[in-house]
Design an enzyme around this catalytic site. Sequence first.
Site, PDB file in Angstrom:
ATOM      1  N   LYS A 174      27.957  21.715  -3.339  1.00 22.04           N
ATOM      2  CA  LYS A 174      27.036  22.853  -3.536  1.00 22.04           C
ATOM      3  C   LYS A 174      27.786  24.172  -3.666  1.00 22.04           C
ATOM      4  CE  LYS A 174      24.908  22.665   0.478  1.00 22.04           C
ATOM      5  NZ  LYS A 174      25.409  21.505   1.205  1.00 22.04           N
ATOM      6  N   ARG A 190      17.746  24.895   5.409  1.00 22.74           N
ATOM      7  CA  ARG A 190      18.159  23.581   5.911  1.00 22.74           C
ATOM      8  C   ARG A 190      17.088  22.943   6.781  1.00 22.74           C
ATOM      9  NH1 ARG A 190      24.065  24.757   5.601  1.00 22.74           N
ATOM     10  NH2 ARG A 190      25.276  22.876   5.957  1.00 22.74           N
ATOM     11  N   ARG A 204      40.443  15.051   1.414  1.00 23.38           N
ATOM     12  CA  ARG A 204      40.809  16.457   1.683  1.00 23.38           C
ATOM     13  C   ARG A 204      41.809  16.535   2.820  1.00 23.38           C
ATOM     14  NH1 ARG A 204      35.382  17.621   0.502  1.00 23.38           N
ATOM     15  NH2 ARG A 204      34.678  17.514   2.659  1.00 23.38           N
ATOM     16  N   ARG A 206      38.838  22.884   7.960  1.00 24.55           N
ATOM     17  CA  ARG A 206      37.691  23.395   8.717  1.00 24.55           C
ATOM     18  C   ARG A 206      37.471  22.492   9.920  1.00 24.55           C
ATOM     19  NH1 ARG A 206      32.649  24.430   4.662  1.00 24.55           N
ATOM     20  NH2 ARG A 206      31.508  23.553   6.409  1.00 24.55           N
ATOM     21  N   ARG A 230      26.958  15.654  10.803  1.00 24.49           N
ATOM     22  CA  ARG A 230      26.311  16.590   9.874  1.00 24.49           C
ATOM     23  C   ARG A 230      25.382  15.835   8.918  1.00 24.49           C
ATOM     24  NH1 ARG A 230      30.762  19.548   6.898  1.00 24.49           N
ATOM     25  NH2 ARG A 230      29.326  21.238   6.511  1.00 24.49           N
TER      26      ARG A 230
HETATM   27  P1  AMP Z   1      28.040  24.927   5.372  1.00 22.14           P
HETATM   28  O1  AMP Z   1      29.244  25.735   5.030  1.00 22.14           O
HETATM   29  O2  AMP Z   1      26.841  25.269   4.539  1.00 22.14           O
HETATM   30  O3  AMP Z   1      28.305  23.452   5.391  1.00 22.14           O
HETATM   31  O4  AMP Z   1      27.633  25.333   6.861  1.00 22.14           O
HETATM   32  C1  AMP Z   1      28.519  25.143   7.943  1.00 22.14           C
HETATM   33  C2  AMP Z   1      27.738  25.130   9.255  1.00 22.14           C
HETATM   34  O5  AMP Z   1      27.099  26.397   9.432  1.00 22.14           O
HETATM   35  C3  AMP Z   1      26.622  24.111   9.353  1.00 22.14           C
HETATM   36  O6  AMP Z   1      27.085  22.836   9.744  1.00 22.14           O
HETATM   37  C4  AMP Z   1      25.736  24.747  10.416  1.00 22.14           C
HETATM   38  O7  AMP Z   1      26.297  24.612  11.713  1.00 22.14           O
HETATM   39  C5  AMP Z   1      25.819  26.213  10.053  1.00 22.14           C
HETATM   40  N1  AMP Z   1      24.778  26.578   9.058  1.00 22.14           N
HETATM   41  C6  AMP Z   1      24.982  27.019   7.774  1.00 22.14           C
HETATM   42  N2  AMP Z   1      23.814  27.243   7.156  1.00 22.14           N
HETATM   43  C7  AMP Z   1      22.846  26.942   8.060  1.00 22.14           C
HETATM   44  C8  AMP Z   1      21.426  26.948   8.011  1.00 22.14           C
HETATM   45  N3  AMP Z   1      20.764  27.303   6.898  1.00 22.14           N
HETATM   46  N4  AMP Z   1      20.760  26.582   9.138  1.00 22.14           N
HETATM   47  C9  AMP Z   1      21.402  26.246  10.259  1.00 22.14           C
HETATM   48  N5  AMP Z   1      22.740  26.187  10.371  1.00 22.14           N
HETATM   49  C10 AMP Z   1      23.463  26.534   9.282  1.00 22.14           C
END
Ligand code: AMP
Length: 200
Positions: free
Chosen positions: A13, A88, A127, A136, A147
């Site tokens: 994404k 989410r 990765r 990360r 996740r």
């Molecule tokens: P991402 O980079 O989008 O994979 O987000 C990394 C982490 O940030 C996720 O695993 C959540 O812990 C938190 N996070 C990001 N976006 C959201 C969201 N919309 N709602 C809740 N937690 C989020």
Amino acid sequence: MNLVMFGPPGSGKGTQAKRLQEQEGWPQLSTGDMLRAAIAAGTELGKKCKSIMDAGELVPDEVVIGIISQRYDEPDCAHGAIFDGFPRTIPQAQALDQMLKSRDKKIDLVIELKVDDKVLIDRVKARIAQSGGAVRADDTPETLQNRLNVYYQNTAPLLEYYQKQGKLVTVDGMAPIDAVTAAIAAVIEKAGHKGCLGIG
Ligand code: AMP
């Protein structure tokens, strides 16, 4: 145009949203990037979210709704935005719909990148092998599994939410990266949306 880039963790994404931002001009609004920036800056918000994120859990809805609303009111979002990693949960999607409605806007399109779990796990392993360790804290096979569980439980129900609104289009996220970019561009063009580079 307001677009949601949708898919499981590691589906690409972020990569595709960045490409779309470069090609069409709508800014990529990634809640994950915003939260990581808050952690790096050592803010109270960052401190509150770090352990939740490292464990692969979701931070509270009101936190991400707050940061997205604030970000969306910046001038570069005047012609729309690409939501990446948000919403989410169903309450986040409802809050987003309300937030946009109060500004006379709406979500126009939701593009789902479909990728099998096994491919996602293989990508994480690749990765880590490439960089000699996780870059990360939440990018390990163990945390990815959590996740993914969180994704299926809390986030996947949004597919039906947007399907009912007639906004969902699915793209094969396992195709080569350039082919995915091309498929996304075709979906946007077919829906009649034009980029905003050079506008206002
Ligand atoms: P991402 O980079 O989008 O994979 O987000 C990394 C982490 O940030 C996720 O695993 C959540 O812990 C938190 N996070 C990001 N976006 C959201 C969201 N919309 N709602 C809740 N937690 C989020």
